[in-house]
Design an enzyme around this catalytic site. Structure first.
Site, mmCIF file in Angstrom:
data_model
loop_
_atom_site.group_PDB
_atom_site.id
_atom_site.type_symbol
_atom_site.label_atom_id
_atom_site.label_comp_id
_atom_site.label_asym_id
_atom_site.label_seq_id
_atom_site.Cartn_x
_atom_site.Cartn_y
_atom_site.Cartn_z
ATOM 1 N N CYS A 1 39.552 39.765 49.261
ATOM 2 C CA CYS A 1 40.226 40.636 50.346
ATOM 3 C C CYS A 1 38.901 41.043 51.566
ATOM 4 O O CYS A 1 37.935 40.519 51.196
ATOM 5 C CB CYS A 1 40.955 41.883 49.914
ATOM 6 S SG CYS A 1 39.915 43.227 49.172
ATOM 7 N N ASN B 1 36.929 44.131 49.475
ATOM 8 C CA ASN B 1 36.682 44.351 47.945
ATOM 9 C C ASN B 1 36.735 45.770 47.485
ATOM 10 O O ASN B 1 36.087 45.974 46.564
ATOM 11 C CB ASN B 1 35.389 43.597 47.403
ATOM 12 C CG ASN B 1 35.465 43.090 45.822
ATOM 13 O OD1 ASN B 1 34.339 43.451 45.364
ATOM 14 N ND2 ASN B 1 36.437 42.945 45.287
ATOM 15 N N SER C 1 41.571 43.055 46.382
ATOM 16 C CA SER C 1 40.994 42.139 45.340
ATOM 17 C C SER C 1 40.547 42.687 44.184
ATOM 18 O O SER C 1 40.636 42.161 43.084
ATOM 19 C CB SER C 1 39.908 41.288 45.874
ATOM 20 O OG SER C 1 39.008 42.094 46.438
#
Length: 173
Positions: A17, A20, A24
């Protein structure tokens, strides 16, 4: 992306993503839970990373940790930035959360084989018809974090099924 010696090598997944700290690391935690629950822990290696450097070394967003904990998830990955050279070499699948992530990561790929490793979480959303991405909840409220978790649980579940369904000749191209 065909796996050879699949009995000896792990299937490696990297969730991406923007920073993070929300999507994600949540996907990392959810997929790890799903893999563990399926008794496949020894077959998978799971990680997450962010496109940008803003949060490197930080825990996930407090709200994502709290919402994840309510679902029994340990969302505690320490944020790191995507490293194109290392990560394209190290991972079989690079799973992005939205179209912007997809464009950014595929632009970093230097080969067609690397580009084929990049897949969209939205392609595995089966229970949320019409969802085109996993929206970033960072600027939202609790409902946005819950939606992100709902979508990620849906996507991870179906991604794992897709991978397991192709174990005999693992290729998702």
């Amino acid at each position: 992306m065909t796996r050879q010696n699949q009995d000896k090598e792990k299937i490696s997944l990297l969730f991406i993503c923007l920073g993070n700290i929300c999507r994600s690391p949540a996907a990392h935690a959810i997929m790890q839970r799903d893999v563990d629950d399926a008794g496949l822990t020894d077959r998978f290696s799971i990680d997450s990373a962010g496109i940008g450097p803003w949060h490197v070394g930080s825990l996930p967003d407090r709200r994502m940790r709290q919402h994840g904990a309510r679902r029994g998830l340990d969302v505690s990955h320490i944020a790191r930035q995507f490293d194109a050279g290392r990560d394209f070499r190290s991972f079989d699948y690079i799973v992005v959360m939205d179209d912007d992530n997809y464009r950014t990561i595929t632009k970093m790929a230097t080969t067609d084989a690397d580009r084929r490793k990049v897949i969209k979480m939205a392609d595995y959303l089966k229970d949320h018809h019409g969802a085109q991405s996993v929206p970033d909840p960072y600027y939202g409220d609790g409902a946005d974090f819950e939606l992100a978790l709902d979508l990620i649980e849906d996507g991870c579940s179906h991604l794992l099924q897709a991978i397991n369904g192709k174990e005999d000749n693992l290729a998702m191209d």
